[in-house]
Design a protein around this motif. Structure first.
Motif, PDB file in Angstrom:
ATOM      1  N   ALA A 101       0.848  -1.184   0.000  1.00 55.75           N
ATOM      2  CA  ALA A 101       0.000   0.000   0.000  1.00 55.75           C
ATOM      3  C   ALA A 101       0.884   1.234   0.000  1.00 55.75           C
ATOM      4  CB  ALA A 101      -0.926  -0.013   1.220  1.00 55.75           C
ATOM      5  N   GLY A 102       0.294   2.357  -0.356  1.00 54.54           N
ATOM      6  CA  GLY A 102       1.065   3.599  -0.341  1.00 54.54           C
ATOM      7  C   GLY A 102       2.066   3.672  -1.463  1.00 54.54           C
ATOM      8  N   ASP A 103       3.314   4.043  -1.145  1.00 55.79           N
ATOM      9  CA  ASP A 103       4.317   4.280  -2.193  1.00 55.79           C
ATOM     10  C   ASP A 103       5.690   3.721  -1.856  1.00 55.79           C
ATOM     11  OD1 ASP A 103       4.794   6.006  -0.148  1.00 55.79           O
ATOM     12  OD2 ASP A 103       4.954   7.811  -1.381  1.00 55.79           O
ATOM     13  N   PRO A 104       5.784   2.466  -1.421  1.00 56.59           N
ATOM     14  CA  PRO A 104       7.120   1.881  -1.277  1.00 56.59           C
ATOM     15  C   PRO A 104       7.805   1.834  -2.636  1.00 56.59           C
ATOM     16  CG  PRO A 104       5.461   0.179  -1.154  1.00 56.59           C
ATOM     17  CD  PRO A 104       4.727   1.486  -1.144  1.00 56.59           C
ATOM     18  N   ALA A 105       9.147   1.764  -2.641  1.00 60.88           N
ATOM     19  CA  ALA A 105       9.852   1.913  -3.918  1.00 60.88           C
ATOM     20  C   ALA A 105      11.208   1.227  -3.894  1.00 60.88           C
ATOM     21  CB  ALA A 105      10.027   3.395  -4.240  1.00 60.88           C
ATOM     22  N   ILE A 106      11.706   0.989  -5.116  1.00 60.20           N
ATOM     23  CA  ILE A 106      13.098   0.599  -5.324  1.00 60.20           C
ATOM     24  C   ILE A 106      13.834   1.850  -5.779  1.00 60.20           C
ATOM     25  CG2 ILE A 106      14.673  -0.732  -6.768  1.00 60.20           C
ATOM     26  CD1 ILE A 106      12.584  -2.915  -6.911  1.00 60.20           C
ATOM     27  N   GLU A 107      14.930   2.180  -5.100  1.00 59.33           N
ATOM     28  CA  GLU A 107      15.700   3.341  -5.503  1.00 59.33           C
ATOM     29  C   GLU A 107      16.686   2.951  -6.600  1.00 59.33           C
ATOM     30  OE1 GLU A 107      15.659   6.526  -1.911  1.00 59.33           O
ATOM     31  OE2 GLU A 107      17.392   5.172  -1.991  1.00 59.33           O
ATOM     32  N   ILE A 108      16.709   3.758  -7.658  1.00 60.59           N
ATOM     33  CA  ILE A 108      17.605   3.505  -8.783  1.00 60.59           C
ATOM     34  C   ILE A 108      18.450   4.742  -9.032  1.00 60.59           C
ATOM     35  CG2 ILE A 108      16.085   1.809  -9.845  1.00 60.59           C
ATOM     36  CD1 ILE A 108      15.072   3.888 -11.741  1.00 60.59           C
ATOM     37  N   LEU A 109      19.629   4.523  -9.596  1.00 54.78           N
ATOM     38  CA  LEU A 109      20.548   5.613  -9.907  1.00 54.78           C
ATOM     39  C   LEU A 109      20.683   5.709 -11.418  1.00 54.78           C
ATOM     40  CD1 LEU A 109      22.458   7.694  -8.539  1.00 54.78           C
ATOM     41  CD2 LEU A 109      24.289   6.031  -8.875  1.00 54.78           C
ATOM     42  N   ILE A 110      20.250   6.862 -11.966  1.00 55.13           N
ATOM     43  CA  ILE A 110      20.363   7.134 -13.395  1.00 55.13           C
ATOM     44  C   ILE A 110      21.388   8.235 -13.566  1.00 55.13           C
ATOM     45  CG2 ILE A 110      19.170   7.870 -15.482  1.00 55.13           C
ATOM     46  CD1 ILE A 110      16.601   6.772 -14.310  1.00 55.13           C
TER      47      ILE A 110
END
Length: 340
Positions: A101-110
């Motif tokens: 639920a909500g907005d959990p995320a995988i952090e990525i580096l571009i």
């Protein structure tokens, strides 16, 4: 064995409870002994008769226990080059269903910028976390990914209770996940050298690109002003870091004040794209061409004149040849054929 402690009191029923502990699991259904363990307690009716502790256990094959923390089994992403507005999607597989639920995320580096692939809400073992590429982003060495996942304001829970373990093993193919939403640009345009160009001479404009591009089509052009006329320096199709756009001087072309050219490159039905299909930015800063002249007008003899007279021996017959424009005669070897 575990103990479900029974409540004391007088009633037609009592509740015997056991609190599940972290790490406990039984996927085949729990077992229940067919007798109450009194353990020093007495179960009597109001007359003092002891309750028979034996009983027939209910069917418990559907009473399951899973108090293990949900873990991420794998995170996968497709190898490719992602363009402007495309989704970079990660498939996150847990070892059992979890609620997102909500907005959990995988952090990525571009490049040098950290972005977040936000996970879609849902309840299953497989979830998708996506990031939309924005214009100007570029990473041609492969994106980076940070573990563990970040919750932000959105939990990931097993059955809505236990928070999942959000650490994971990085996908092995990150070095082949590229981002290229930066359009090729014109870094400069080389104009024809100063001089006067005659019929058949080429006016070449050399476009220098920020990266190799491919021109497909035959009508892309830089527009030129030659005298009062608009002409086109047609760009030559091909692939590379430079593109030549050429106009060949035609008869009657004339510009004694210096030609002019305009920005951007006119595409027509052609395309300028880089290796991954991103369309080029065709604007550029025009350079001065005031010393680039065009003379496609062929000089003509307007007239030949001579003074009417009777010429004696030793006198010259001087013919004056009049041209439509100044003419350079390189040697005194040409002549007029006369008959006397």
């Amino acid at each position: 064995p575990r103990s479900a402690l029974c409540q004391a009191g007088t009633a037609l029923s009592t509740t015997c409870s056991y609190t599940i502990q972290a790490g406990e699991v039984d996927t085949n259904g729990i077992d229940l002994a067919p007798s109450v363990e009194l353990a020093g307690s007495t179960w009597l009716d109001v007359a003092g008769n002891a309750v028979t502790p034996g009983f027939t256990p209910p069917t418990l094959t559907s009473v399951l226990v899973d108090a293990t923390q949900a873990v991420i089994e794998s995170v996968a992403v497709t190898s490719k080059t992602y363009l402007d507005t495309e989704l970079i999607s990660f498939t996150v597989t847990f070892d059992k269903p979890v609620v997102v639920a909500g907005d959990p995320a995988i952090e990525i580096l571009i490049g040098a910028t950290t972005r977040q692939a936000i996970c879609a809400s849902g309840s299953s073992a497989i979830h998708t976390c996506s990031y939309t590429v924005i214009s100007g982003e570029e990473d041609l060495n492969g994106i980076g990914v940070t573990t563990p996942m970040v919750l932000n304001s959105g939990p990931i829970k097993d059955g809505g209770v236990a928070v999942a373990d959000l650490s994971f093993t990085l996908p092995s193919n990150l070095t082949s996940v590229f981002v290229d939403s930066k359009a090729p640009t014109i870094t400069s345009v080389n104009v024809p050298p100063p001089g006067s160009y005659k019929i058949g001479d080429n006016l070449d404009f050399i476009i220098n690109w920020s990266e190799p591009v491919t021109l497909a089509g035959a009508d892309a052009a830089i527009y030129l002003t030659i005298g009062e006329n608009t002409e086109q320096a047609i760009c030559i199709a091909g692939t590379g870091e430079t593109t030549t756009c050429r106009y060949t001087v035609q008869a009657l072309d004339l510009d004694t004040n210096g030609i002019a050219h305009t920005s951007p490159v006119n595409l027509g039905a052609s395309t300028f794209t880089d290796a991954v299909g991103a369309s080029a930015d065709l604007t550029f800063t025009p350079l001065a061409t005031t010393t680039v002249f065009v003379d496609g007008v062929v000089p003509e003899i307007d007239s030949v004149t001579i003074v009417d007279d009777t010429y004696q021996a030793g006198q010259n017959l001087d013919f004056t040849v009049n041209f439509s424009e100044s003419v350079v005669i390189t040697a005194a070897t040409s002549y007029l054929a006369i008959t006397i």
